[in-house]
Every structure is written in structure tokens, then in C-alpha cells.
Design an enzyme around this catalytic site. Structure first.
Site, PDB file in Angstrom:
ATOM      1  N   HIS A  15       0.828  -1.211   0.000  1.00 18.16           N
ATOM      2  CA  HIS A  15       0.000   0.000   0.000  1.00 18.16           C
ATOM      3  C   HIS A  15       0.853   1.248   0.000  1.00 18.16           C
ATOM      4  O   HIS A  15       0.587   2.196  -0.732  1.00 18.16           O
ATOM      5  CB  HIS A  15      -0.936   0.007   1.211  1.00 18.16           C
ATOM      6  CG  HIS A  15      -1.917  -1.117   1.146  1.00 18.16           C
ATOM      7  ND1 HIS A  15      -1.899  -2.174   2.008  1.00 18.16           N
ATOM      8  CD2 HIS A  15      -2.911  -1.367   0.275  1.00 18.16           C
ATOM      9  CE1 HIS A  15      -2.838  -3.029   1.675  1.00 18.16           C
ATOM     10  NE2 HIS A  15      -3.469  -2.576   0.621  1.00 18.16           N
ATOM     11  N   ASP A 113      -6.234   4.914   1.054  1.00 21.98           N
ATOM     12  CA  ASP A 113      -6.171   3.642   0.327  1.00 21.98           C
ATOM     13  C   ASP A 113      -7.301   2.731   0.810  1.00 21.98           C
ATOM     14  O   ASP A 113      -8.089   3.100   1.685  1.00 21.98           O
ATOM     15  CB  ASP A 113      -4.773   2.998   0.390  1.00 21.98           C
ATOM     16  CG  ASP A 113      -4.419   2.402   1.736  1.00 21.98           C
ATOM     17  OD1 ASP A 113      -5.336   2.003   2.485  1.00 21.98           O
ATOM     18  OD2 ASP A 113      -3.214   2.313   2.046  1.00 21.98           O
ATOM     19  N   GLN A 350      13.329  -5.062  -5.708  1.00 21.68           N
ATOM     20  CA  GLN A 350      12.541  -5.643  -6.808  1.00 21.68           C
ATOM     21  C   GLN A 350      12.420  -4.738  -8.036  1.00 21.68           C
ATOM     22  O   GLN A 350      12.540  -5.204  -9.157  1.00 21.68           O
ATOM     23  CB  GLN A 350      11.143  -6.019  -6.303  1.00 21.68           C
ATOM     24  CG  GLN A 350      10.261  -6.580  -7.393  1.00 21.68           C
ATOM     25  CD  GLN A 350       9.045  -7.280  -6.857  1.00 21.68           C
ATOM     26  OE1 GLN A 350       9.161  -8.152  -5.999  1.00 21.68           O
ATOM     27  NE2 GLN A 350       7.879  -6.929  -7.352  1.00 21.68           N
ATOM     28  N   SER A 370       3.440  -5.831  -8.017  1.00 22.39           N
ATOM     29  CA  SER A 370       4.431  -6.668  -8.703  1.00 22.39           C
ATOM     30  C   SER A 370       4.026  -6.859 -10.163  1.00 22.39           C
ATOM     31  O   SER A 370       4.863  -6.809 -11.074  1.00 22.39           O
ATOM     32  CB  SER A 370       4.536  -8.034  -8.023  1.00 22.39           C
ATOM     33  OG  SER A 370       5.038  -7.884  -6.716  1.00 22.39           O
ATOM     34  N   GLU A 389      -6.666 -11.016  -3.426  1.00 25.49           N
ATOM     35  CA  GLU A 389      -7.318 -11.070  -4.743  1.00 25.49           C
ATOM     36  C   GLU A 389      -6.377 -11.635  -5.809  1.00 25.49           C
ATOM     37  O   GLU A 389      -6.612 -11.527  -7.002  1.00 25.49           O
ATOM     38  CB  GLU A 389      -7.830  -9.671  -5.124  1.00 25.49           C
ATOM     39  CG  GLU A 389      -6.914  -8.742  -5.893  1.00 25.49           C
ATOM     40  CD  GLU A 389      -5.641  -8.318  -5.174  1.00 25.49           C
ATOM     41  OE1 GLU A 389      -5.329  -8.817  -4.078  1.00 25.49           O
ATOM     42  OE2 GLU A 389      -4.923  -7.477  -5.756  1.00 25.49           O
TER      43      GLU A 389
HETATM   44  N1  UDP Z   1       8.910  -5.648  -2.917  1.00 28.19           N
HETATM   45  C1  UDP Z   1      10.256  -5.363  -2.965  1.00 28.19           C
HETATM   46  N2  UDP Z   1      11.119  -6.342  -2.588  1.00 28.19           N
HETATM   47  C2  UDP Z   1      10.731  -7.563  -2.159  1.00 28.19           C
HETATM   48  C3  UDP Z   1       9.351  -7.846  -2.119  1.00 28.19           C
HETATM   49  C4  UDP Z   1       8.456  -6.871  -2.510  1.00 28.19           C
HETATM   50  O1  UDP Z   1      10.671  -4.268  -3.343  1.00 28.19           O
HETATM   51  O2  UDP Z   1      11.585  -8.393  -1.833  1.00 28.19           O
HETATM   52  C5  UDP Z   1       7.946  -4.605  -3.331  1.00 28.19           C
HETATM   53  C6  UDP Z   1       7.459  -4.886  -4.733  1.00 28.19           C
HETATM   54  O3  UDP Z   1       8.343  -4.304  -5.663  1.00 28.19           O
HETATM   55  C7  UDP Z   1       6.062  -4.226  -4.727  1.00 28.19           C
HETATM   56  C8  UDP Z   1       5.614  -4.396  -3.287  1.00 28.19           C
HETATM   57  O4  UDP Z   1       6.787  -4.626  -2.510  1.00 28.19           O
HETATM   58  O5  UDP Z   1       6.164  -2.865  -5.042  1.00 28.19           O
HETATM   59  C9  UDP Z   1       4.688  -5.571  -3.110  1.00 28.19           C
HETATM   60  O6  UDP Z   1       3.421  -5.236  -3.551  1.00 28.19           O
HETATM   61  P1  UDP Z   1       2.462  -6.290  -4.238  1.00 28.19           P
HETATM   62  O7  UDP Z   1       1.183  -5.594  -4.525  1.00 28.19           O
HETATM   63  O8  UDP Z   1       3.124  -6.916  -5.397  1.00 28.19           O
HETATM   64  O9  UDP Z   1       2.258  -7.437  -3.185  1.00 28.19           O
HETATM   65  P2  UDP Z   1       1.902  -7.472  -1.622  1.00 28.19           P
HETATM   66  O10 UDP Z   1       3.177  -7.353  -0.904  1.00 28.19           O
HETATM   67  O11 UDP Z   1       0.967  -6.333  -1.338  1.00 28.19           O
HETATM   68  O12 UDP Z   1       1.297  -8.814  -1.467  1.00 28.19           O
END
Ligand code: UDP
Length: 483
Positions: A15, A113, A350, A370, A389
Site C-alpha cells: 500500500h 487507500d 525488486q 508486482s 485477490e
Molecule cells: N517488494 C520489494 N522487494 C521484495 C518484495 C516486494 O521491493 O523483496 C515490493 C514490490 O516491488 C512491490 C511491493 O513490494 O512494489 C509488493 O506489492 P504487491 O502488490 O506486489 O504485493 P503485496 O506485498 O501487497 O502482497
């Protein structure tokens, strides 16, 4: 004086990252003064602070941390992560109210959000416009609003009889892909979910991290008053993709993962990661390790300790999990793969990894950030959804957009075995199929860039929000002057 808007981000990188990107865009493209409130709990504080420091280099944003403190007395320790986040948001409301009240230049709008919709009441108290920013896609918005307003019987048919949820004007949601809270009809998370869907309809607008060409069908249904528009009520603004941009590497870059990538051939590496908190069961980790090894492809794998109970197990923690690799990876795996693979504990850069020319594939949990980061870097995906989701996202990516491949059965239902993993990795990295998918993702990337550029559909959508904030500012000024 520039119009001032406030943004509210709930805990969790999934978020905070897109909310910061939205703030930057409102500031740079639309010349607004932006304050971002970020709610952080004790567990997420360190990681959040690091992110904020690395994001706000140009001081485009005013950032205020709201600490949610200890909520252990308010929620069961085994409550779902969504319940915990919503309780944190609730206890932060009084700090938000005090912070806004103390501002000399009051914001004219509050953009929250998905988990921050209760704060829209604070916006009402201060006569501010209120928007919800959905950090995932329009199909999700349509599903949530429909589920919140439809007859209970329809939801029963979906979750008990396993019939598709037929949302007017949208692709139906199959039972096996459905959104997680709908499966827990007796849990607090279901009631939260329904309430969040209702809340969306009371906003002055719903901002969605998507763009017209990507989701014209769902967006059309949300606007059409003969379909969902009748219940959605709030105007929907597709303003995406908001994904962290990857600039040229700084000359003094020091990162072992990126240095390793520099030495690999173009599009030869598959990146494996399950978002900011995803974890796999112990048996699945073993199969994944063997599958990667058998594929004989280069890889970077962000590894967290396994969890057999909770796929979102590490969502709000950033503990260093490197200590026990040998406890949960197959014997000798690190040694045998050290020439082709890199195993990174817990967290990796990432955005930079996906933006590196050596990366050609992404085995992803299909979190929406991602997904967008992959599309924006032209990287083909293997869909491996886990919770929330993500199965809907994965279905969209594999069937509708055809930028990803998938296992026969979703990994959350059954262990995916090593031979199938080996085959999926080779399909995406070596076979012609992977090349064709990469070409499709690159076309999608071009449509995303067009939407976000000046004059593009997402740019214009966000301009409309900025104009509404300006108009509201002028009205408030006129009222103050007794006009
Ligand atoms: N992310 C990162 N490094 C990691 C894991 C995640 O930078 O090792 C970042 C990724 O680039 C993205 C966010 O964390 O911007 C994860 O958001 P996403 O909606 O993909 O998944 P969530 O973590 O909310 O399940």
C-alpha cells in the site's frame, strides 16, 4: 497558492509504495502540494522508514508517520492480517484528525487507500473532498462493490454451490479464483470486506491503479448506469499504472544482487518472489528449489522461512530470515546452484531487478504492484497466486491478457511438484512461448506509457481530480470571504 491534498497509506509495502507514487505524480504532473500520512506498526516501522527515506529524495512530499502503537489488546493474535491492519487504521484516526487540524494550510482533499475508508469521516469533519485509491485493479473494484450490494443468495450460490459470480458487464469470477474474504463468511474479514465495498460507493471518486486499454470492460461496467454504475455511484478514475520507475543506476551503486545481474546474459534470469509478505509451505519450498535447479536456468529467489498455516505470514515483518536456509532448502541446493542462482533472504530491490536487462521472467504471487512492475519492464510471468485477490489477478494475466503462464492447479490448493515447476520455468525462459509472451508484455508496456504520458487517458483522469481539488479550494476561499 497550490491546492493541498493529503494521502493516507495503511501499513504494508503493497500500500505504501503505490500511495507514495501517487503523491509524487500529483506533485510533479499536477503541481499539487502533497502530504502523505503513513500508518506504521512497530513491526513495519523500520522497513517503512527506509522506504520513505529512499523515495523522497527530491522532497516532493511532506511525509508524516502515524504510529499505530500496540494493538495486541484489541485484536486476537490469530486474527487475519486484514483485520489487524483495519484495527491499526482505526486507532490511528485520532492522530490523523489532530494532524490535519494543526495544519495551517488545510488540505482540500483526503485520498485514502482501500483500508483507510473509515478516515473518510475525518474528511467530512473538515469539509474536504474524499477519494479512495484502490491499489489493485478495476475488476477488483467491480467485484467488491457488487458483493457488497448483491442479494445474500447470490453470494451463497458463489461460495457454497461454487457457481461463478456474474458481475454485470464484467468477466465472471470463478469460484476457484475468488477473492479470499468471500470464502470466510463467518469471519470478521468477510464483514470488513463488505463494508469496504460499501464505503467505496460513498466517496467523491474512486482512483484505480489501472488504465483504460488494460481494463476497458470492467471500467465500462463501473460507469454504465444500466450495469454497476447504478450502485457504484462514485466516478471511477483509472490513473495507472503507478509503479516505481527505474532510472539509470547511480554511479556509486552498491548492491550484490544488481552486481550479479550485470554479469548475466540479456533476459536470461528468472526472478522469484512472493511480494512483501508471501510465504510457502515447507513442502512447497523444497519442490520449488528442485524445480528451479532442474530447469537449469539462472534465477534470483527471495526466500522467507516457510509457513504451513499463513500464506501472508511475513506481511508486516521484515525479520532477517537468512539464518535458517539450511533448515528448509534441500541439502546441498545452495552449493549446487551457486553458479546459476542467487538466494536472497526476505527482501530484494525488486523494482531495480525487474528493470535490469538480464531479467526475462518473473515467478510472481501476482500482487498488483508486482504485476505492474513486471509489465512496465516488459517481463513475462509465471503466475503463482497465494492470497487476497491474487487468484483473480492471475486469471486475468493468464487468460485475458496472456502475459503469464500458470500451474494446472493454483499453488494454494495443491503442492506444485518439481517437474511442473521445471517445465513452467523452461516454457517462460527458453521456449518460443516465452518469447511471444515477452513481446505481448512489451506491447502492454507501451500502452501503459501512453496512458500515463501528458494527454494520455490516465494523465487526463488524474488531471480531473486535480481540477476538482482546485475548484474546492476556490469555493472554500469564497466561503471564507463570505462570498
Ligand atoms: N517488494 C520489494 N522487494 C521484495 C518484495 C516486494 O521491493 O523483496 C515490493 C514490490 O516491488 C512491490 C511491493 O513490494 O512494489 C509488493 O506489492 P504487491 O502488490 O506486489 O504485493 P503485496 O506485498 O501487497 O502482497
Amino acid at each position: 497558492m497550490k491546492p493541498h491534498v493529503a494521502l493516507l497509506a495503511s501499513p504494508g509495502m503493497g500500500h505504501v509504495i503505490p500511495v507514495l507514487e501517487l503523491g509524487k505524480r500529483l506533485s510533479t504532473h499536477h503541481n499539487l502540494h502533497v502530504t502523505v500520512f503513513v500508518v506504521a506498526c512497530d513491526n513495519s516501522l523500520q522497513q517503512t522508514s527506509q522506504l520513505l527515506n529512499s523515495t523522497n529524495h527530491e522532497n516532493l512530499l511532506d511525509i508524516l508517520l502515524l504510529r499505530s502503537g500496540d494493538i495486541s489488546g484489541l485484536v486476537d493474535s490469530d486474527a487475519s492480517i486484514v483485520t489487524k491492519i483495519l484495527v491499526m487504521m482505526r486507532v490511528s484516526l485520532s492522530s490523523l484528525r489532530s494532524a490535519i487540524s494543526a495544519m495551517k494550510c488545510r488540505p482540500t482533499a483526503l485520498i485514502v487507500d482501500l483500508f483507510g475508508t473509515e478516515a473518510m469521516a475525518v474528511a467530512d469533519e473538515f469539509n474536504m473532498l474524499k477519494y479512495v485509491f484502490i491499489t489493485t485493479n478495476a475488476w477488483y473494484v467491480a467485484t467488491s462493490i457488487y458483493a457488497a450490494t448483491v442479494d445474500k443468495k447470490v453470494l451463497d450460490e458463489h461460495t457454497n454451490q461454487k457457481l461463478p459470480l456474474k458481475i454485470p458487464g464484467c468477466t465472471p469470477v470463478r469460484f476457484e479464483d475468488t477473492i479470499e474474504p468471500l470464502l470466510y463468511r463467518n469471519d470478521a474479514v468477510f464483514y470488513w470486506y463488505i463494508r469496504l465495498g460499501m464505503d467505496m460507493t460513498t466517496a467523491d471518486g474512486i482512483l484505480v491503479n489501472t488504465w483504460e486499454d488494460l481494463e476497458s470492460k470492467s471500467l465500462g461496467a463501473l460507469r454504465d448506469t444500466k450495469m454497476l454504475g447504478r450502485i457504484a455511484k462514485a466516478p471511477v478514475y483509472p490513473i495507472g499504472p503507478l509503479a516505481r520507475p527505474v532510472g539509470p543506476p547511480p554511479v556509486s551503486r552498491k548492491d550484490a544482487v544488481l552486481d550479479w545481474l550485470d554479469k548475466q546474459p540479456t533476459e536470461s534470469v528468472i526472478y522469484v518472489s512472493f511480494g512483501s509478505g508471501g510465504t510457502l509451505p515447507a513442502k512447497q519450498m523444497i519442490e520449488l528449489a528442485w524445480g528451479l535447479e532442474q530447469s537449469q536456468q539462472r534465477f534470483i529467489w527471495v526466500v522467507r522461512p516457510p509457513s504451513d498455516h499463513d500464506a501472508s505470514g511475513s506481511y508486516l515483518t521484515a525479520d532477517n530470515g537468512s539464518a535458517g536456509f539450511s533448515d528448509y532448502l534441500p541439502d546441498g541446493f545452495l552449493k549446487r546452484t551457486h553458479n546459476v542462482g542467487l538466494v536472497v533472504p526476505m527482501w530484494a530491490p525488486q523494482a531495480q531487478i525487474l528493470g535490469h536487462p538480464s531479467v526475462g521472467g518473473f515467478l510472481s504471487h501476482c500482487g498488483w504492484n508486482s504485476t505492474l512492475e513486471s509489465i512496465m519492464n516488459g517481463v513475462a510471468m509465471v503466475a503463482w497466486p497465494l492470497y487476497a485477490e491474487q487468484k483473480m489477478n492471475a486469471a486475468m494475466l493468464t487468460e485475458e491478457l496472456r502475459v503469464a503462464i500458470r500451474s494446472k492447479v493454483w499453488p494454494s490448493e495443491r503442492t506444485v511438484e518439481r517437474d511442473e515447476i521445471e517445465m513452467m520455468v523452461r516454457r517462460i525462459m527458453v521456449d518460443k512461448e516465452g518469447l511471444a509472451i515477452r513481446n505481448r508484455v512489451k506491447q502492454m508496456k507501451n500502452s501503459a506509457i501512453k496512458a500515463s504520458s501528458e494527454g494520455g487517458s490516465s494523465y487526463n483522469s488524474l488531471s480531473q481530480v486535480a481540477v476538482d481539488c482546485e475548484t474546492s479550494l476556490q469555493c472554500l476561499k469564497a466561503m471564507a470571504q463570505g462570498g
